[in-house]
Design an enzyme around this catalytic site. Structure first.
Site, PDB file in Angstrom:
ATOM      1  N   ASP A  93      -4.139  13.466 -27.980  1.00  0.00           N
ATOM      2  CA  ASP A  93      -3.305  13.259 -29.157  1.00  0.00           C
ATOM      3  C   ASP A  93      -4.208  13.506 -30.367  1.00  0.00           C
ATOM      4  O   ASP A  93      -5.428  13.334 -30.280  1.00  0.00           O
ATOM      5  CB  ASP A  93      -2.762  11.832 -29.164  1.00  0.00           C
ATOM      6  CG  ASP A  93      -1.968  11.528 -30.418  1.00  0.00           C
ATOM      7  OD1 ASP A  93      -1.147  12.366 -30.820  1.00  0.00           O
ATOM      8  OD2 ASP A  93      -2.192  10.450 -31.000  1.00  0.00           O
TER       9      ASP A  93
ATOM     10  N   CYS B 144       3.255   1.629   2.849  1.00  0.00           N
ATOM     11  CA  CYS B 144       4.516   0.902   2.684  1.00  0.00           C
ATOM     12  C   CYS B 144       5.507   1.734   1.875  1.00  0.00           C
ATOM     13  O   CYS B 144       6.705   1.782   2.190  1.00  0.00           O
ATOM     14  CB  CYS B 144       4.277  -0.437   1.998  1.00  0.00           C
ATOM     15  SG  CYS B 144       3.215  -1.580   2.907  1.00  0.00           S
TER      16      CYS B 144
ATOM     17  N   CYS C 274       0.841  -1.200   0.000  1.00  0.00           N
ATOM     18  CA  CYS C 274       0.000   0.000   0.000  1.00  0.00           C
ATOM     19  C   CYS C 274       0.873   1.245   0.000  1.00  0.00           C
ATOM     20  O   CYS C 274       2.100   1.177   0.081  1.00  0.00           O
ATOM     21  CB  CYS C 274      -0.933   0.005   1.212  1.00  0.00           C
ATOM     22  SG  CYS C 274      -0.057   0.063   2.793  1.00  0.00           S
TER      23      CYS C 274
ATOM     24  N   ASP D  70       2.622   8.293 -27.093  1.00  0.00           N
ATOM     25  CA  ASP D  70       1.692   8.720 -26.047  1.00  0.00           C
ATOM     26  C   ASP D  70       1.811   7.888 -24.774  1.00  0.00           C
ATOM     27  O   ASP D  70       1.222   8.241 -23.751  1.00  0.00           O
ATOM     28  CB  ASP D  70       0.240   8.623 -26.543  1.00  0.00           C
ATOM     29  CG  ASP D  70      -0.022   9.489 -27.754  1.00  0.00           C
ATOM     30  OD1 ASP D  70       0.392  10.656 -27.724  1.00  0.00           O
ATOM     31  OD2 ASP D  70      -0.623   8.991 -28.721  1.00  0.00           O
TER      32      ASP D  70
END
Length: 717
Positions: free
Chosen positions: A437, A32, A29, A615
């Protein structure tokens, strides 16, 4: 592992700095991440530390006085053992974790279902027919024989995490869960041995089953996120042809190519590493790098980027980067660094969890002490403490967001939109700016011949059919079926020509044909055998729904911009037709990331919509990301949602659903908080037992799930 062994894993990362990549286990998580990065930040010789939760990869920047062994010891001390990062070992560890979670989930499900078979008759005594002591004890032992082993096996996922956490001097979310399960099993065994009335073996294993569902779903989402960088690197050529001093050729694995090597690349092959073209002329298809369909002419001295497709000429280039430093590899690293998901709701749940652990531990201890001091038996005092740990288990909090995400994803799936990242759905609701884009997103992604005289098209058709150039193919498509010019020869980077009894026909660039450049449009020129010139202009057609999408986004309060790798003129025309004043052209993958970072620095939350390889890095770095279904695999992997390419209006619909999901999630958070405020005191006062606690915990999960299902009431297509 000694320092000499670790030195092999150090790579230069700037003046006086080396990078050490480690594979970290046990991190689940954002708490952490904060723990690991915060601990290493103050270590001697460490200049940076960045953990990618999706891959488990920890990149540590070390000065010359930094000791890699000290880094490993620090990670071991705080409960996160690490080893030098190896992609194969990382995949193996991640696959092993997935198999372990799946097995634990299956065992917990089996135990919960079968323990209930023997527990239900005992519960039924609460509502009528009373079982005899001998029969009740038999049922309890049968429930224990199934539920307890299954709970121990399935609970090892939480027990190991809790033990490692306690060894490092802290307590994570798994500590109260583990204590509650163990105390419940111990009290249940005591009740069975003393021929008591109430046991809770089924409650313990059912609790683990529900928790493991959430843990496995989290692992599955992170596994999907890891595939984006792998998809990118799969586009690299696996080997390269190196020219020796005598001009001889030898094919070698890509990883052995070094800067300065001279490489031979034939038509139809991809550029293996970044380099400079030494001899030959060609046209390069940069579609996977820039997303643009128009090839780029390249000659001696021009830069060639890894991943580009050599279309027409035999070329020799000199490598100026190793494979791990090529354009594709750099984009993959951008993707990996941007893939880390730290959404607002996940951070909120983590902060609640950080408060939950010490508060619940303290409350459970006080409950036991107060009950014991008031004269209650130790068994009853322990039972109240265990009940508190169970009833306040954060299942409702854990399901508050995932349940909403599942419902929202189901609704969007009916509309043809695939939700790949639950955290991305949260971020999509927060977006206030959309960066598009151009090619393949707002336009159809392939050149189309503009208005031209049919007789001119027919005259150029035979030569167009003899060429593999994308513009020539578009012209040939417009001309339809017909003859192919005999003796046609492709001139690398220029065009195609054929000799006839009357003269030479040419189709290609203006200079090749002998015509003047006529403007900023994409064009082909054709010179007939008698010397007549014909010009053919091409454009990438705007998608019909694009103007309505731009208007809809404006009505939702979102601003929009275009970030394109194409040249200025076509980008400007598309922006004008959509009424967008903010547009950029000629952007590299890194350039798109820099634009997004600048927008983020100004406080904007950007939704990136793209489909090309150029992209991918931007998709990973944006606040949220979407890609059309026709996008490259790497782009789809990096995106949070995938929509039908021919239905761009689904972008606006996805934003609406995401905003509704945000409201449902906040409602679930509020209910989870209210539930704990009521259930906690009830457990402390002994008003409920572990069985009722398990039911209440499951009921709270049911409430948040039903609230989430309200999202499914959206209209059908």
């Amino acid at each position: 592992m000694d320092g000499a062994d670790l030195s092999a894993y150090l790579t230069p990362d700037g003046p006086g700095v080396s990078r050490l990549d480690l594979l970290v286990s046990g991190a689940h998580c954002a708490a952490c991440i904060a723990r690991i990065e915060g601990e290493l930040a103050g270590a001697p010789g460490v200049v940076s530390a960045r953990l990618n939760l999706s891959t488990g990869r920890l990149s540590v920047g070390l000065r010359q006085d930094g000791d890699p062994r000290r880094v490993l010891r620090m990670l071991e001390r705080i409960g996160y053992p690490a080893s030098p990062y190896d992609p194969g070992s990382a995949r193996e560890a991640q696959d092993r974790e997935g198999r372990e979670l799946a097995m634990a989930l299956a065992v917990a499900g089996f135990g919960a279902g079968n323990a209930m078979i023997f527990s239900v008759p005992v519960w039924a005594g609460l509502f009528g027919q009373e079982l005899g002591p001998a029969t009740r004890t038999f049922m309890q032992w049968a429930s224990a024989g199934i539920g307890a082993p299954c709970a121990v096996f399935a609970g090892m996922v939480f027990f190991r995490s809790a033990w490692n956490s306690l060894r490092s001097g802290r307590a994570n979310m798994d500590v109260p869960i583990s204590i509650g399960v163990i105390l419940t099993l111990l009290v249940s065994f005591q009740e069975t041995l003393l021929m008591g009335r109430d046991t809770y073996f089924d409650a313990a294993v059912t609790l683990l089953f529900l928790l493991l569902i959430g843990r496995w779903l989290d692992h599955a989402l992170r596994r999907r996120a890891r595939s984006a960088a792998a998809d990118l690197l799969a586009l690299q050529a696996p080997s390269a042809v190196i020219l020796g001093p005598d001009g001889g050729e030898r094919r070698t694995p890509l990883r052995l190519v070094r800067p300065g090597d001279r490489l031979r690349v034939r038509p139809g092959e991809r550029i293996p590493v970044d380099g400079v073209l030494e001899s030959g002329r060609t046209e390069l298809d940069l579609a996977i790098l820039t997303g643009e369909t128009t090839p780029l002419s390249a000659g001696p001295g021009d830069a060639c980027r890894a991943g580009a497709l050599n279309l027409s000429g035999l070329i020799t280039l000199r490598a100026d980067a190793a494979s791990e430093d090529s354009t594709l590899a750099r984009i993959a690293r951008l993707v990996e660094s941007g893939a880390q998901s730290r959404s607002t709701y996940v951070q909120l749940a983590d902060r609640a969890a950080a408060v939950y652990v010490p508060v619940v531990h303290t409350a459970a201890a006080l409950t036991f002490l107060v009950a014991w001091m008031m004269g209650l038996p130790v068994r009853e005092a322990v039972l109240r403490a265990a009940t508190l740990l169970i009833v306040t288990c954060p299942c409702a909090l854990g399901l508050a967001v995932p349940a909403v995400q599942v419902a929202a994803a189901s609704r969007l799936f009916r509309r043809g939109v695939l939700v790949k990242s639950g955290a991305g759905l949260e971020r999509l609701a927060e977006a206030d700016h959309v960066a598009f884009d151009k090619t393949g997103v707002l336009t159809e992604g392939r050149p189309r011949l503009l208005n031209a005289d049919p007789s001119d098209i027919a005259r150029a058709g035979p030569l167009a059919r003899a060429s593999s150039h994308p513009l020539a193919r578009a012209l040939a498509e417009a001309a339809g079926d017909g003859p192919v010019a005999e003796g046609a020869v492709e001139v690398a980077g220029q065009g195609v020509e054929a000799r006839t009894p009357v003269g030479v026909m040419r189709l290609g660039r203006a200079a090749f044909v002998g015509a003047p450049l006529s403007g900023d449009q994409t064009e082909l020129w054709f010179r007939d055998a008698d010397g007549a010139l014909f010009r053919f202009a091409f454009a990438d057609a705007l998608r019909p729904q694009a103007p309505d999408l731009a208007l809809a986004l404006s009505r939702k309060g979102l601003t929009a911009s275009i970030l394109s790798g194409d040249v200025e003129a076509p980008t400007r025309r598309v922006a004008a037709r959509l009424g967008m004043t903010d547009w950029r052209s000629g952007l590299t993958p890194q350039g798109k990331v820099e634009v997004l970072d600048a927008l983020t620095a100004r406080g904007r939350r950007v939704l990136m919509v793209g489909d090309g390889l150029n992209d991918v890095a931007a998709l990973s770095h944006a606040h949220a990301a979407m890609a059309p279904g026709t996008a490259l695999d790497a782009s789809q992997s990096a995106a949070d949602l995938v929509y039908p390419a021919d239905r761009p209006e689904r972008i606006g619909e996805a934003i609406d659903v995401a905003r509704s999901a945000r409201r449902r999630a906040l409602e679930n958070f509020a209910f989870a908080a209210l539930y704990n405020l009521v259930a906690g005191p009830a457990a402390m006062l002994g008003l409920i037992n572990p069985f009722v606690a398990a039911l209440a915990m499951s009921g709270s999960s049911l409430v948040v799930t039903l609230n989430a299902l309200r999202l499914l009431k959206g209209s059908e297509p």
